[in-house]
Scaffold this active site. Structure first.
Site, PDB file in Angstrom:
ATOM      1  N   ARG A 137       0.210  -2.059   6.938  1.00  0.00           N
ATOM      2  CA  ARG A 137       1.037  -2.143   8.152  1.00  0.00           C
ATOM      3  C   ARG A 137       1.874  -3.415   8.255  1.00  0.00           C
ATOM      4  O   ARG A 137       3.013  -3.361   8.739  1.00  0.00           O
ATOM      5  CB  ARG A 137       0.153  -1.956   9.389  1.00  0.00           C
ATOM      6  CG  ARG A 137      -0.371  -0.531   9.522  1.00  0.00           C
ATOM      7  CD  ARG A 137      -1.198  -0.368  10.790  1.00  0.00           C
ATOM      8  NE  ARG A 137      -1.618   1.020  10.966  1.00  0.00           N
ATOM      9  CZ  ARG A 137      -2.768   1.512  10.540  1.00  0.00           C
ATOM     10  NH1 ARG A 137      -3.617   0.719   9.907  1.00  0.00           N
ATOM     11  NH2 ARG A 137      -3.081   2.774  10.750  1.00  0.00           N
ATOM     12  N   ARG A 166      -8.059   5.729  -6.467  1.00  0.00           N
ATOM     13  CA  ARG A 166      -8.443   5.393  -5.084  1.00  0.00           C
ATOM     14  C   ARG A 166      -9.640   6.247  -4.693  1.00  0.00           C
ATOM     15  O   ARG A 166      -9.626   7.465  -4.857  1.00  0.00           O
ATOM     16  CB  ARG A 166      -7.293   5.620  -4.109  1.00  0.00           C
ATOM     17  CG  ARG A 166      -7.729   5.436  -2.643  1.00  0.00           C
ATOM     18  CD  ARG A 166      -6.583   5.325  -1.669  1.00  0.00           C
ATOM     19  NE  ARG A 166      -6.023   3.983  -1.658  1.00  0.00           N
ATOM     20  CZ  ARG A 166      -5.507   3.389  -0.567  1.00  0.00           C
ATOM     21  NH1 ARG A 166      -5.510   4.017   0.592  1.00  0.00           N
ATOM     22  NH2 ARG A 166      -5.000   2.181  -0.631  1.00  0.00           N
ATOM     23  N   GLN A 172       1.318   7.092  -6.698  1.00  0.00           N
ATOM     24  CA  GLN A 172       0.001   7.650  -6.415  1.00  0.00           C
ATOM     25  C   GLN A 172       0.152   9.170  -6.323  1.00  0.00           C
ATOM     26  O   GLN A 172       0.949   9.669  -5.532  1.00  0.00           O
ATOM     27  CB  GLN A 172      -0.530   7.104  -5.080  1.00  0.00           C
ATOM     28  CG  GLN A 172      -1.938   7.581  -4.738  1.00  0.00           C
ATOM     29  CD  GLN A 172      -2.327   7.184  -3.323  1.00  0.00           C
ATOM     30  OE1 GLN A 172      -1.843   7.765  -2.347  1.00  0.00           O
ATOM     31  NE2 GLN A 172      -3.192   6.191  -3.192  1.00  0.00           N
ATOM     32  N   TYR A 217      -9.051  14.339   0.750  1.00  0.00           N
ATOM     33  CA  TYR A 217      -8.105  15.214   0.077  1.00  0.00           C
ATOM     34  C   TYR A 217      -8.829  15.980  -1.040  1.00  0.00           C
ATOM     35  O   TYR A 217     -10.045  15.877  -1.186  1.00  0.00           O
ATOM     36  CB  TYR A 217      -6.908  14.412  -0.428  1.00  0.00           C
ATOM     37  CG  TYR A 217      -6.105  13.786   0.699  1.00  0.00           C
ATOM     38  CD1 TYR A 217      -5.668  14.557   1.777  1.00  0.00           C
ATOM     39  CD2 TYR A 217      -5.803  12.430   0.710  1.00  0.00           C
ATOM     40  CE1 TYR A 217      -4.943  13.997   2.821  1.00  0.00           C
ATOM     41  CE2 TYR A 217      -5.081  11.854   1.749  1.00  0.00           C
ATOM     42  CZ  TYR A 217      -4.657  12.647   2.807  1.00  0.00           C
ATOM     43  OH  TYR A 217      -3.950  12.088   3.842  1.00  0.00           O
ATOM     44  N   SER A 267       0.826  -1.215   0.000  1.00  0.00           N
ATOM     45  CA  SER A 267       0.000   0.000   0.000  1.00  0.00           C
ATOM     46  C   SER A 267       0.857   1.259   0.000  1.00  0.00           C
ATOM     47  O   SER A 267       1.966   1.265   0.540  1.00  0.00           O
ATOM     48  CB  SER A 267      -0.893   0.028   1.241  1.00  0.00           C
ATOM     49  OG  SER A 267      -1.848  -0.978   1.201  1.00  0.00           O
ATOM     50  N   PRO A 268       0.315   2.353  -0.569  1.00  0.00           N
ATOM     51  CA  PRO A 268       0.985   3.649  -0.402  1.00  0.00           C
ATOM     52  C   PRO A 268       0.832   4.109   1.052  1.00  0.00           C
ATOM     53  O   PRO A 268      -0.287   4.308   1.520  1.00  0.00           O
ATOM     54  CB  PRO A 268       0.234   4.565  -1.377  1.00  0.00           C
ATOM     55  CG  PRO A 268      -1.087   3.897  -1.611  1.00  0.00           C
ATOM     56  CD  PRO A 268      -0.884   2.431  -1.407  1.00  0.00           C
TER      57      PRO A 268
END
Length: 787
Positions: free
Chosen positions: A728, A634, A502, A586, A424-425
């Protein structure tokens, strides 16, 4: 104690006999409104584990049930002219009437008083009772009478179902799926005695209405179902024993869940049990299981704390505290299974090939995982893995096992990922002036060598004022492009992983401190911060964050062009894949969510209008990005706030981006508003990916609490996503993918040649651990002749 059980179903009868067995001095009465041999249902089903539990508490009853039950291990699916069968599932089926008769006879044998044809309206009818068990069913009068205390949460589900019987006998738990001109019907079927099978027909409300079944009486509905399933029934008739229902016998399932399970009415302690306090959908056949195990647990507490009237308050408190956890777990599984059947016609029946449809159905409750299926039926799962691998273009040599689904390749445009795992980013906050340097070379390079098919760089900002924090990476100048090119070249040189970028703009969530200095805390302009823009004026943290201003058309043009410039440099840097960040509140997300977009121009209001600017940016970026390289988006598929984006919206959002040229949707959720109330759990965001993939018809990436190979294999094999992003766990272990391959015993995976000795040692150590665990299980198993 004087005990009265209101309702002579499995819960009331079984509790009565267990308590009488515990102490014959108890005065116990079961009061039932129907006659002894009345029943309004056909067979009931529960698991082998429940029957084993019954054997421990009353061997006599369990022995009679064992003699009467029908046991089967197989599940058989009929769909699209294919029949697929899997074993090892372990169910017990018995006629409801037979079960009740066994329990009634056992109660009488032990001295429980049975009273039939007595219609109880209130618990006040038994003022001398110490304990009243309200096991009076889903429409419990006792629960309704004390609704303010019990606080029932009752949800009526949309599908219609009809509970029927047939003399055609089935030797497996059978599922039939038939498509009509108006949609899909399904039947759940199992044999429960030597002569009869239960057959439950289910369909969505709109399909039921389209066929005019709302106007059909029972005979007409039965005739319809006989025609519908004629190919399978082969002339066998369908029967109903619900003549007590007027008009149509089609029902809607009601999910019941109570906040409080017991009360003191001034004379007696009253406790709800069975369907009166909780229901579980027939999709996993657990209503009777819940009732039986309620009775066992309450009896257990009386046995441990003392079966006297003085102990009732303590017993009931402990009973609910312990029991509600198991009930909630099973209700959640039943809810997942129920939802699967409610949407399968819209989401799976047409979209998934029969083998994958079978896998999806078997794992619908999310309690059965990939490796659990292997324990149940290794032969079937091995065949499915071979089929899945072949669909992915892997030629499996005869006699060799196919790779697990997570280790099959995946191709989009000109890019082929070696497996389905992506890193994942994840924000690292470790750049100066947006420049990626040695830290990112080390961080991304290590994870590229760790076995994942692709690594994502964290959200990379398209301008200085697009950053979340001063430590975020950027791509707004040539030194940054060169920094990224160095990292991309490193990944391509030292690994066979692909690398993705991304790109995004923080919007109202920008100009904040790095995480370890106070996440979401603002950096003021005097300290190097910058002014904020978003769809509408917004303060992310009330009273804390800086206010953003609404973007003008001039702002929109500038930001769109910033995205295009970054895209061109990303292509020059050699990235294999590009993702546009339209999630988590965002900038582009702030246009999509009604929580943050309150504009009154062409970019606000309807979802179509709110998508207008993000789609404009996407189209410009897609045009600038090389046509042979993939591009994903995303999204936040759920805002977790009333009035925000919902999974329904997510499907529409995905369709819009698909039409604009997106290859894949990265399905995340939340982080749009601090008012959010997400429901966490393992793989908790995967249902969003599942829905988007199979309703919008676009490939997806699943994210969120995916932490082991079993999760990835289950998600990919069931068609809930095409890729899984693991976050994680990759921070804790850069070689997570390689480690998980060894953990599940999949050895045919390439490691960096420099690390080969570590591969061998890890595989040897894990195999030794498996052998030791097997020895412990063998030693702890009961030996022959032991009591």
């Amino acid at each position: 104690m004087k005990i009265v059980c209101i309702g002579g179903g499995p819960a009331g009868l079984y509790f009565a006999l267990l308590m009488k067995r515990l102490d014959p001095a108890h005065d116990i009465t079961v009061v039932e409104r129907n006659r002894p041999y009345d029943t309004f249902g056909w067979g009931v089903v529960f698991s082998d584990a429940t029957l084993d539990n019954m054997t421990q508490w009353d061997p006599e009853t369990a022995a009679e049930v064992r003699q009467a039950f029908n046991h089967w291990d197989d599940i058989e699916l009929h769909v699209k002219d294919e029949v697929i069968r899997s074993g090892g599932h372990g169910f017990v089926g018995i006629g409801r009437k037979k079960l009740l008769n066994i329990l009634q006879a056992r109660c009488e044998q032990l001295g429980v008083q049975l009273v039939f044809e007595a219609d109880v309206v209130s618990d006040e009818e038994f003022p001398d009772a110490d304990l009243i068990i309200a096991s009076d069913g889903i429409n419990s009068r006792i629960r309704t009478r004390h609704e303010a205390v019990f606080k029932p949460d009752i949800v009526t589900r949309p599908n219609r179902y009809l509970w029927l019987g047939t003399h055609k006998l089935y030797d497996a738990f059978t599922f039939l799926f038939e498509k009509t001109e108006h949609g899909w019907f399904q039947a759940h079927i199992y044999k429960f005695d030597a002569n009869t099978s239960t057959l439950i027909v289910e369909c969505p409300e709109h399909v039921w209405l389209a066929h005019g079944l709302d106007k059909a009486d029972q005979a007409e509905s039965i005739a319809f179902c006989e025609r519908l399933f004629a190919k399978n029934l082969q002339g066998a008739a369908l029967m109903t024993n619900a003549r007590h229902l007027r008009g149509s016998a089609w029902l809607n399932f009601q999910r019941v869940k109570c906040a409080q399970w017991s009360l003191f009415n001034g004379h007696s302690h009253v406790v709800l049990m069975g369907d009166a306090v909780h229901t579980a959908h027939f999709a996993i056949g657990s209503g009777t299981k819940l009732a039986i195990e309620d009775a066992i647990e309450l009896t257990r507490q009386f046995k441990e704390l003392g079966d006297t009237a003085e102990q009732i308050p303590a017993v009931l408190a402990r009973y609910q505290a312990l029991r509600h956890i198991d009930v909630l777990r099973l209700q959640n599984a039943a809810w997942n299974a129920m939802e699967w059947f409610e949407v399968c016609g819209e989401r799976y029946c047409d979209q998934l090939p029969p083998p994958q449809f079978m896998y999806s159905m078997l794992t619908r409750s999310q309690r059965i995982s990939h490796e659990n299926l292997r324990l149940r039926d290794a032969g079937w799962l091995g065949g499915y893995e071979r089929w899945f691998a072949e669909q992915a273009g892997v030629a499996v040599a005869p006699g060799r096992a196919a790779p697990p689904p997570m280790f099959t390749p995946y191709t989009v445009r000109s890019v082929t990922l070696k497996n389905r795992v992506v890193v994942s980013p994840m924000a690292q906050y470790s750049c100066v002036d947006g420049l990626p340097a040695d830290y990112h070379l080390m961080h991304l390079g290590a994870r590229a060598m760790g076995g994942a098919g692709m690594v994502f760089a964290e959200m990379t900002c398209v301008s200085p004022d697009a950053r979340i924090t001063p430590g975020c990476p950027g791509l707004w100048n040539t030194p940054q492009r060169n920094g990224w090119k160095r990292i991309v070249d490193h990944v391509h040189t030292w690994s066979d992983a692909k690398i993705a970028l991304q790109i995004g703009h923080a919007g109202a969530k920008g100009s904040t401190r790095v995480a370890w200095e106070g996440i979401d805390q603002p950096v003021r302009e005097a300290d190097g911060g910058w002014p904020l823009i978003s769809a509408s004026p917004q303060q992310y943290l009330d009273g804390v964050s800086d206010w953003s201003r609404a973007m003008t058309r001039e702002d929109m043009d500038r930001v769109r062009d910033d995205f295009v410039r970054s895209t061109e440099w990303a292509a020059e840097a050699g990235f294999d894949w590009l993702e546009l960040h339209c999630a988590h509140g965002y900038l582009l997300s702030s246009f999509i969510s009604p929580l943050t977009n309150r504009r009154e121009d062409d970019y606000g209001g309807s979802l179509e209008n709110r998508l207008r600017y993000p789609l404009e940016v996407f189209r410009a970026v897609r045009a600038a990005w090389p046509a042979d390289r993939p591009m994903s988006v995303r999204i936040s598929a759920h805002d977790w706030v009333e009035g925000g984006i919902t999974p329904d919206d997510a499907v529409q959002i995905a369709r819009a981006f698909k039409a604009a040229g997106a290859d894949m949707i990265d399905c995340s959720s939340g982080q749009v508003s601090k008012q959010e109330k997400p429901v966490y759990g393992r793989m908790f965001q995967t249902p969003f990916s599942d829905r988007v993939r199979n309703e919008a018809g676009i490939a997806t990436i699943a994210v969120g609490a995916i932490s082991e190979a079993d999760h990835v294999n289950s998600i990919i094999a069931a068609g809930r996503a095409d890729l899984c992003a693991v976050a994680r766990p990759h921070l804790a272990n850069p070689a997570w993918t390689l480690t998980e391959a060894a953990r599940i015993g999949y050895l045919d995976v390439a490691w960096p040649r420099q690390y080969t000795s570590g591969k061998v040692q890890l595989e040897r150590n894990l195999e030794r651990e498996r052998q030791l665990a097997a020895q412990v299980v063998a030693l702890s198993a009961p030996r022959g002749g032991d009591a």
